[in-house]
Enzyme design. Sequence first.
Site, PDB file in Angstrom:
ATOM      1  CE  LYS A  17      -3.941  -2.271   2.181  1.00  0.00           C
ATOM      2  NZ  LYS A  17      -4.778  -2.400   3.409  1.00  0.00           N
ATOM      3  CG  MET A  18       3.006   2.909   3.314  1.00  0.00           C
ATOM      4  SD  MET A  18       2.493   4.643   3.233  1.00  0.00           S
ATOM      5  CE  MET A  18       4.074   5.458   3.203  1.00  0.00           C
ATOM      6  CG  HIS A 165       0.039   1.417  13.175  1.00  0.00           C
ATOM      7  ND1 HIS A 165       0.445   2.021  14.341  1.00  0.00           N
ATOM      8  CD2 HIS A 165       0.661   2.096  12.175  1.00  0.00           C
ATOM      9  CE1 HIS A 165       1.279   3.010  14.069  1.00  0.00           C
ATOM     10  NE2 HIS A 165       1.430   3.076  12.750  1.00  0.00           N
ATOM     11  CE  LYS A 169       3.747  -0.366  12.941  1.00  0.00           C
ATOM     12  NZ  LYS A 169       4.773  -0.257  11.884  1.00  0.00           N
ATOM     13  N   GLY A 175       7.528   2.019  15.120  1.00  0.00           N
ATOM     14  CA  GLY A 175       8.773   2.777  15.172  1.00  0.00           C
ATOM     15  C   GLY A 175       8.552   4.214  15.593  1.00  0.00           C
ATOM     16  CB  THR A 176       5.826   6.623  14.833  1.00  0.00           C
ATOM     17  OG1 THR A 176       6.014   6.468  13.429  1.00  0.00           O
ATOM     18  CG2 THR A 176       5.524   8.080  15.139  1.00  0.00           C
TER      19      THR A 176
END
Length: 276
Positions: A17-18, A165, A169, A175-176
């Site tokens: 998707k990204m 999320h 995932k 990570g954020t």
Amino acid sequence: MMNQTPIPVVVNGAAGKMGREVVKAVAQAADMTLVGAIDRNPEYNGTDAGELAGLGEPLEVPITDQLEPMLAFAAQERQPGVMVDFTHPSTVYDNIRSAIAYGIRPVVGTTGLSPDQIQDLAEFADKASTGCLIIPNFSIGMVLLQQAAIQASQYFDHVEIIELHHNQKADAPSGTAIQTAQMLTEMGKTYNPAVVEETEKLPGARGGLAEEGIRIHSIRLPGLIAHQEVIFGAAGQIYTLRHDTSDRACYMPGVLLAIRKVLQLKSLVYGLEKIL
């Protein structure tokens, strides 16, 4: 910039998707050209990257599952190349090392790297004098949230982080969220001083314990994209910072900025805020 040779870009994870958003953004950027698209999913092998991304027309860049041959091909371009990586925590470390070895600059949105892996990659990038950007979150809004959290931490001693999320995932916490906790610990204080001896009736009920007493809670549900709350508490008040993603297109200005900036670097840089 318009008169210069376009930046050659390889997208790793192009069918995700990204990855599809990155393919679209790179194809529409006047100073970039998509030279390669990689994805390990055999379903998309040979598919035109532009058509899969929904551009409505082919880019004549077929998706392949061969990373190193594509990096070698990109290394032959007149302009230094960039690899944008949105793949999987299990492969991202090797992907970055391979890119640097071929002189291709990595721009990495994949999370899940350990501190030791990041340190090793930093040393490898230094030795190769090759720029590398590892960006846990490409959203400008998230950078602003983190800056607001740092400011608030001067006045609040109690804080917890909740990240939400989609259920595809692979890593938790995000990570954020880890980066946000690290930024708060750099303020030089310990958070959440205990006022009672806690007992978890279900292991993990209080979330994961990061450094300096910060708790991180991870939620995974279909229907979510990427969301984060940083909640500060004090006597008689709650201060909540929240960032919500409704469309992955919000990350693309940050991705394009990183592609341009990484060419100016000779070492590894971690975090979008470092290049703004």
